[in-house]
Write a protein that holds these residues in place. Structure first.
Motif, PDB file in Angstrom:
ATOM      1  N   LYS A  83      28.099  45.600  38.546  1.00 11.82           N
ATOM      2  CA  LYS A  83      28.598  45.597  37.160  1.00 11.82           C
ATOM      3  C   LYS A  83      29.782  44.654  36.977  1.00 11.82           C
ATOM      4  CE  LYS A  83      27.128  50.194  35.641  1.00 11.82           C
ATOM      5  NZ  LYS A  83      27.565  51.536  35.239  1.00 11.82           N
ATOM      6  N   GLN A  84      30.190  43.982  38.082  1.00  7.02           N
ATOM      7  CA  GLN A  84      31.341  43.075  38.039  1.00  7.02           C
ATOM      8  C   GLN A  84      32.589  43.783  37.496  1.00  7.02           C
ATOM      9  OE1 GLN A  84      31.268  39.120  38.592  1.00  7.02           O
ATOM     10  NE2 GLN A  84      30.087  40.265  40.072  1.00  7.02           N
ATOM     11  N   ARG A  85      32.869  44.986  38.051  1.00  9.86           N
ATOM     12  CA  ARG A  85      34.042  45.745  37.596  1.00  9.86           C
ATOM     13  C   ARG A  85      34.993  45.966  38.751  1.00  9.86           C
ATOM     14  NH1 ARG A  85      31.254  50.304  33.725  1.00  9.86           N
ATOM     15  NH2 ARG A  85      30.788  48.925  31.989  1.00  9.86           N
TER      16      ARG A  85
ATOM     17  N   ASP B 162      32.884  47.296  41.829  1.00  9.61           N
ATOM     18  CA  ASP B 162      31.463  47.452  41.549  1.00  9.61           C
ATOM     19  C   ASP B 162      30.905  46.039  41.371  1.00  9.61           C
ATOM     20  OD1 ASP B 162      28.945  47.777  40.412  1.00  9.61           O
ATOM     21  OD2 ASP B 162      29.505  49.632  39.363  1.00  9.61           O
TER      22      ASP B 162
ATOM     23  N   GLN C  59      36.741  37.467  37.828  1.00 11.64           N
ATOM     24  CA  GLN C  59      36.523  38.668  37.031  1.00 11.64           C
ATOM     25  C   GLN C  59      37.854  39.414  37.034  1.00 11.64           C
ATOM     26  OE1 GLN C  59      33.815  39.590  35.220  1.00 11.64           O
ATOM     27  NE2 GLN C  59      35.273  41.085  34.466  1.00 11.64           N
TER      28      GLN C  59
ATOM     29  N   GLN D  95      38.597  47.938  39.663  1.00  5.07           N
ATOM     30  CA  GLN D  95      39.648  48.884  39.267  1.00  5.07           C
ATOM     31  C   GLN D  95      40.861  48.635  40.147  1.00  5.07           C
ATOM     32  OE1 GLN D  95      39.791  51.220  36.886  1.00  5.07           O
ATOM     33  NE2 GLN D  95      37.722  50.915  36.104  1.00  5.07           N
TER      34      GLN D  95
ATOM     35  N   GLY E 103      40.542  42.237  36.882  1.00  6.53           N
ATOM     36  CA  GLY E 103      40.501  43.659  37.225  1.00  6.53           C
ATOM     37  C   GLY E 103      41.272  44.461  36.195  1.00  6.53           C
ATOM     38  N   LEU E 104      40.858  45.720  35.995  1.00  6.07           N
ATOM     39  CA  LEU E 104      41.536  46.586  35.021  1.00  6.07           C
ATOM     40  C   LEU E 104      42.513  47.523  35.728  1.00  6.07           C
ATOM     41  CD1 LEU E 104      41.852  47.827  32.124  1.00  6.07           C
ATOM     42  CD2 LEU E 104      40.042  49.432  32.771  1.00  6.07           C
TER      43      LEU E 104
ATOM     44  N   PHE F  45      44.422  43.875  31.845  1.00  6.54           N
ATOM     45  CA  PHE F  45      43.502  43.101  32.681  1.00  6.54           C
ATOM     46  C   PHE F  45      44.312  42.083  33.479  1.00  6.54           C
ATOM     47  CE2 PHE F  45      40.458  44.718  29.563  1.00  6.54           C
ATOM     48  CZ  PHE F  45      39.458  45.148  30.427  1.00  6.54           C
TER      49      PHE F  45
END
Length: 715
Positions: free
Chosen positions: A704-706, A701, A666, A708, A668-669, A659
């Motif tokens: 969804k607070q994602r 996203d 947020q 990548q 990121g992954l 992460f």
């Protein structure tokens, strides 16, 4: 078992090294002390290897103790054979010892024990021998005894079958082979209790994977899903192959009288007695393996976090953001002393932005604040917007950084924080912690339970004792690597120093408060409960700046002072030159280290360490770590677009990726497959917590607070 030989083999070190390490551990020396000051004895084993050795040493000694207890118990029963003794002594794990002991362990009243009490052992033996030509029902009629509740031939046969099922289940060789087959060929299968329900476990609603291939993070996720009653998890064994194996072992001849019954006995023994036990063992073993892996990763992450470089010589404003209760502020000077605290209300529901900015401008001007340390919790995004607006309105050059708040609330409500800031509320303590963890991450983070620092995964699902011990070891290793200032260190920091217990740490601080600064390391011997052994363990890690002896400010141990002085004289220097830092490059003046070491009466490795310390006294190993990214502008998740290239800080490393904080609140992954071009088994092979990395946005996203990210792109 030759334990030292076993340790040497497992850790791939020489037997002499293992013997020396075991001896030093048994003498009560700590791991940091052995790693730093007993390199000659151990052949320079590092603290990581020494901790693994200490852990395995405990396990192997417990294993030997268990073997002795088991042998003694079986011997008391008069059932110990030479073959069984050899098998037990050769066992390398507790599981195998348990398997061998199973037939002799005192049991609760099982169905087999009840059948034996009814006198059905001879009938069981008759079936087991597989020689009888008489129909089994006829043989069984001889055992009918209503007084013993054996009313029919069927009752007698059922009891005999129970005896045989337990007999098969107790056979160690069968269990070992079945366990091997299950691990090698079996699968873990999971399904959802409610397939329509939404949850984070959706990928496990219809899941199966070979036991041998199952990754640690999947094991822990399955366990958690099962504990939360969302998943049903089972071991799917190669049952047909196992039954076939047992039949080959048990049925020695094709006898129509007994073969059918024995097949029923085998099926019952496996499904009722063997399979559930082996399933439990395998699940337990998988969990242990997964926990060990997760603890290792957690430890590495924690070490990287604790070893973040301090941001020195800056007056910092700690900002603990919130909505309803307002944002708590604490101004902390270059030494970590809290100069001022206040509360502002720039966020909803009050929205007093102008008033908040006025307060901030006054504080920045009054205390010459150069850095704002903003917590990443609730209202952090809104607070950041205000900070960025403010920085554009003021003439002073001020930067800000977002710090991970993990553990701040735990610390602020702790007894330790109450003692440190008796007149502050939890918000003020938290704001002070925000500032201080930027100025000296190690000194501040040692006040927090390592489990609460936020760099682990599934930490609440693990063996808490094992996790705590491992993390305490990591913290201890970091504190001793850096060393601490004896005249300023807190009780929390001192209690992690080699040989210093919490009681001794409190006594050191009490002595300091009563007598003033320590002028020399030797003064430590006047501290209550700090005897010669504790002094030997701790002295080298406790530093005194501007003390009587300049060597007290270095990592040179007092036991080597004589050698250090002789070395300085030989090279034409004095201890004053240590104080004035005039010894850079003295190592180049030494042409023959082995000869000089012998002359000075120390080992060659010790001499090299002394030289290193004299060249750079009290050098902070954290200087080599990447510096945190300081920001002066804001970015939001909606601003991100695929293809954007950003600089970020690695916040957490887990089994399947890392992460990265890119400044949008947020993280990121970066999936493991996106970390680098070469194949890696684990993200830690390529990245660590605190690393500054370049990343490219792959997808966002917002709902969804994602985020990548990838690190595989043309820079």
């Amino acid at each position: 078992m030759d334990i030292t030989a076993k340790l040497a083999e497992e850790l791939q070190i020489r037997k002499k090294q293992a013997e020396a390490a075991v001896k030093l551990i048994d003498e009560g020396n700590t791991i940091p002390f052995i790693a730093r000051y007993r390199k000659e004895a151990t052949g320079a084993l590092n603290d990581e290897v020494l901790r693994s050795l200490a852990e395995r040493l405990t396990y192997l000694r417990n294993l030997e103790e268990k073997k002795e207890q088991v042998l003694s118990s079986i011997e008391e029963q008069g059932k110990l054979t030479a073959e069984l003794k050899t098998q037990i002594l050769a066992a390398e794990t507790m599981v195998v010892v348990d398997d061998l002991y199973r037939p002799y362990r005192p049991k609760r009243r099982t169905r087999a024990i009840i059948a034996r009490e009814k006198g059905l052992q001879p009938l069981a033996d008759l079936i087991w021998l597989q020689m009888s030509k008489t129909p089994l029902a006829a043989e069984a009629e001889k055992y009918i005894d209503p007084e013993k509740e054996v009313n029919t031939a069927e009752d007698a046969i059922a009891g005999a079958k129970d005896i045989l099922a337990e007999q098969i289940s107790d056979e160690a060789a069968y269990r070992i082979r079945i366990r091997e087959m299950t691990v090698k060929e079996g699968k873990i299968v999971s399904s959802a209790k409610d397939k329509e329900a939404e949850s984070v476990y959706e990928m496990y609603y219809e899941f199966e994977e070979g036991i041998a291939k199952l990754a640690g993070h999947r094991i822990l996720a399955l366990n958690r899903g099962e504990n939360e009653k969302i998943l049903t998890v089972k071991v799917q064994a190669p049952e047909d192959r196992i039954l076939s194996y047992l039949e080959r072992k048990v049925i020695k001849r094709d006898n129509p009288v007994t073969s059918g019954v024995l097949k029923e006995v085998i099926a019952d023994s496996y499904s009722r007695l063997i399979a559930p036990a082996i399933e439990r063992e395998i699940r337990s073993s998988l969990t242990e393996r997964a926990e060990d892996g997760a603890i290792r990763v957690f430890g590495k992450n924690l070490e990287q976090l604790l070893m973040q470089p301090p941001i020195a010589n800056q007056v910092v404003l700690g900002w603990d953001p919130a909505f309803r209760t307002g944002c708590k502020l604490a101004v902390v000077d270059e030494t970590g002393k809290v100069l001022d605290t206040t509360v502002i209300y720039p966020t909803a529901p009050q929205n007093k932005v102008a008033e908040a900015k006025a307060v901030l401008k006054k504080l920045i001007a009054k205390y010459r604040i150069t850095l704002i340390s903003l917590g990443n919790g609730t209202a952090s995004r809104e607070s950041e917007q205000i900070i960025v607006e403010l920085l554009k309105e003021i003439p002073q050059k001020v930067q800000y950084i977002i710090v991970n708040e993990a553990g701040a609330s735990v610390y602020s409500a702790s007894k330790l924080a109450t003692e440190e800031f008796p007149n502050f509320d939890v918000g003020q303590r938290s704001a002070a912690s925000m500032a201080r963890r930027l100025q000296d991450p190690l000194a501040e983070l040692v006040k927090i339970d390592p489990k609460s620092i936020g760099v682990g995964q599934y930490q609440h699902d693990m063996n808490q004792k094992k996790l705590s011990e491992a993390l305490q070891g990591v913290v201890e290793g970091c504190v001793n690597k850096v060393g601490v200032d004896l005249n300023t260190a807190s009780v929390s920091l001192l209690s992690y120093i080699s040989g210093v217990s919490k009681v001794i740490a409190k006594n050191i601080v009490a002595y300091r408060e009563e007598n003033g600064r320590f002028a020399a390391r030797s003064e430590l011997l006047k501290v209550a409960k700090l005897g010669p052994k504790a002094y030997e363990q701790c002295a080298g890690f406790l530093r005194i700046a501007d003390g009587k002896n300049p060597l007290d400010a270095t990592g040179v141990h007092p036991e080597s002072y004589e050698a250090a002085k002789k070395l300085l004289e030989k090279l034409g220097f004095s201890t004053e030159d240590v104080k004035n830092r005039k010894l850079s490059g003295i190592g180049k003046k030494i042409s023959d280290y082995p000869k000089l070491a012998e002359e000075l009466g120390v080992g060659e490795l010790t001499l090299k360490d002394i030289v290193k310390e004299l060249e750079k006294p009290a050098r902070d190993p954290r200087e080599d770590m990447p510096k945190p990214i300081l920001r002066s502008d804001v970015l939001e998740i909606k601003d991100l677009k695929p293809g954007m290239i950003l600089k970020g800080t690695v916040r957490n490393v887990i089994d399947f990726g890392a992460f990265v904080d890119i400044g949008v609140h947020q993280d990121g992954l970066v999936h493991i497959s996106q970390i680098c071009d070469r194949y890696i088994k684990h993200p830690l092979e390529a990245v660590s917590v605190g690393d500054i990395v370049d990343v490219q946005v792959m997808s966002v996203d917002v709902k969804k607070q994602r985020i990548q990210l990838t690190m595989k792109f043309q820079k």
